[in-house]
Design an enzyme around this catalytic site. Structure first.
Site, PDB file in Angstrom:
ATOM      1  N   LYS A 115       8.432 -13.779 -14.891  1.00 12.62           N
ATOM      2  CA  LYS A 115       8.282 -13.033 -16.144  1.00 12.62           C
ATOM      3  C   LYS A 115       8.197 -13.975 -17.332  1.00 12.62           C
ATOM      4  O   LYS A 115       8.645 -15.120 -17.295  1.00 12.62           O
ATOM      5  CB  LYS A 115       9.406 -11.995 -16.283  1.00 12.62           C
ATOM      6  CG  LYS A 115       9.125 -10.819 -15.325  1.00 12.62           C
ATOM      7  CD  LYS A 115      10.056  -9.665 -15.457  1.00 12.62           C
ATOM      8  CE  LYS A 115       9.620  -8.582 -14.445  1.00 12.62           C
ATOM      9  NZ  LYS A 115      10.631  -7.560 -14.232  1.00 12.62           N
TER      10      LYS A 115
ATOM     11  N   ARG B 287      14.164  -9.560  -6.627  1.00 17.96           N
ATOM     12  CA  ARG B 287      12.777  -9.174  -6.345  1.00 17.96           C
ATOM     13  C   ARG B 287      11.895 -10.328  -6.812  1.00 17.96           C
ATOM     14  O   ARG B 287      11.846 -10.616  -8.009  1.00 17.96           O
ATOM     15  CB  ARG B 287      12.455  -7.881  -7.095  1.00 17.96           C
ATOM     16  CG  ARG B 287      11.034  -7.382  -6.916  1.00 17.96           C
ATOM     17  CD  ARG B 287      10.823  -6.101  -7.736  1.00 17.96           C
ATOM     18  NE  ARG B 287       9.457  -5.628  -7.608  1.00 17.96           N
ATOM     19  CZ  ARG B 287       8.443  -6.092  -8.314  1.00 17.96           C
ATOM     20  NH1 ARG B 287       8.625  -7.038  -9.202  1.00 17.96           N
ATOM     21  NH2 ARG B 287       7.232  -5.601  -8.122  1.00 17.96           N
TER      22      ARG B 287
HETATM   23  N1  PMM Z   1       9.332  -5.620 -12.334  1.00 12.65           N
HETATM   24  C1  PMM Z   1       8.040  -5.338 -12.106  1.00 12.65           C
HETATM   25  C2  PMM Z   1       7.672  -4.364 -11.156  1.00 12.65           C
HETATM   26  N2  PMM Z   1       8.609  -3.693 -10.448  1.00 12.65           N
HETATM   27  N3  PMM Z   1      10.866  -3.285  -9.959  1.00 12.65           N
HETATM   28  C3  PMM Z   1      12.168  -3.528 -10.189  1.00 12.65           C
HETATM   29  N4  PMM Z   1      13.107  -2.844  -9.506  1.00 12.65           N
HETATM   30  N5  PMM Z   1      12.576  -4.462 -11.098  1.00 12.65           N
HETATM   31  C4  PMM Z   1      11.690  -5.189 -11.835  1.00 12.65           C
HETATM   32  O1  PMM Z   1      12.133  -6.014 -12.668  1.00 12.65           O
HETATM   33  C5  PMM Z   1      10.297  -4.939 -11.636  1.00 12.65           C
HETATM   34  C6  PMM Z   1       9.926  -3.965 -10.669  1.00 12.65           C
HETATM   35  C7  PMM Z   1       6.969  -6.063 -12.861  1.00 12.65           C
HETATM   36  O2  PMM Z   1       6.632  -7.269 -12.235  1.00 12.65           O
HETATM   37  P1  PMM Z   1       5.298  -7.450 -11.284  1.00 12.65           P
HETATM   38  O3  PMM Z   1       4.131  -6.931 -12.076  1.00 12.65           O
HETATM   39  O4  PMM Z   1       5.233  -8.904 -11.039  1.00 12.65           O
HETATM   40  O5  PMM Z   1       5.497  -6.688 -10.016  1.00 12.65           O
END
Ligand code: PMM
Length: 268
Positions: A209, A245
């Protein structure tokens, strides 16, 4: 216990860090299997990008993207989490064999979500959220971000229990980067104990991020953020979080191995 590693598998044309990687479902399934071999515990499959400014995706299109991948992974014996804000997609994913529902809206985007969570009895990751990606930056206003996120998550818990969701089903997530400035993210990470006091396991999604650019030289790439992601994972493990994650499983796995060896007083 060492945190569970959720490996990110975005099957979207536009996710901010890994969008547009896969030509077809078979390639995505192969990538999921590879992430498991690197040390993931579960693969988190998403079909709708939540990057800042992203447009919504029709649930039919979302399901067309994720369901073949979920079926392929489940057939290969890989545990799957579905990253969705849509109850219909969550239910279809559950029927396809997903074992976790990961909802970045914490149930706010779809009033039917808690019903599906209660019905399927799956583990439910409820993330702190204030609004869709198109307008979330303007919602990053808090008196005290940790206290406010805690209060808002507590309200979500009260609501989902009314719908019949069981306490044991729920994992909480502060939602780093979602209606949060870089400073908000660092404050949340530094005070995870206050969120843990809600009595639920925590999942942290810091991977690649934007706020991680704070600790890197100017001009660093997205993948340069894997090192700070892994370090954040080590500190989060030390703070007792239940899951991380991440995009790059290998580096986080190594960081967690360090934490384990440090605690055990031996490497293997
Ligand atoms: N961040 C993203 C997508 N899904 N789910 C959870 N539980 N926590 C998060 O911080 C989160 C998520 C956005 O990141 P990406 O686009 O790299 O998937």
């Amino acid at each position: 216990m060492s945190p569970q590693v959720f490996a990110i598998l975005n099957v979207t044309p536009d996710s901010f860090s890994d969008g547009g990687q896969f030509e077809n479902a078979d390639e995505a399934v192969a990538r999921g299997i590879e992430l498991m071999a690197q040390g993931a515990h579960i693969v988190d499959v998403g079909g709708e990008s939540t990057r800042p400014g992203a447009e919504r995706v029709d649930p039919d299109e979302e399901q067309a993207r994720v369901l073949p991948v979920i079926r392929g992974l489940v057939a290969a014996g890989v545990p799957v989490s579905i990253d969705t804000m849509n109850s219909v997609t969550a239910l279809a994913a559950a029927e396809a064999g997903a074992s976790v529902i990961n909802d970045v809206s914490g149930g706010l985007a779809d009033p039917e979500m808690y019903r599906v969570v209660a019905q399927t009895k799956l583990l439910y990751i409820a993330m702190h959220w204030r609004g869709h990606s198109a307008d979330m930056d303007s919602l990053a206003v808090y008196d005290d971000v940790v206290t406010d996120v805690r209060t808002e998550l507590k309200a979500r818990l009260a609501e989902m229990f009314v719908w019949g969701v069981e306490k044991e089903q729920v994992v909480l997530d502060p939602g780093l980067g979602f209606a949060k400035t870089a400073e908000h993210n660092w404050q949340l990470l530094g005070r995870l104990d206050e969120l843990a006091s809600l009595g639920h396991p925590l999942l942290i999604g810091a991977s690649r991020k934007r706020f991680l650019a704070d600790v890197l030289p100017e001009g660093a790439s997205k993948t340069d953020r894997d090192l700070p992601t892994a370090v954040v994972g080590a500190f989060a493990a030390q703070a007792g979080v239940w899951a991380l994650r991440v995009h790059d499983v290998a580096s986080t796995r190594t960081a967690l191995n360090v934490v384990d060896a440090w605690k055990a007083g031996r490497g293997r």
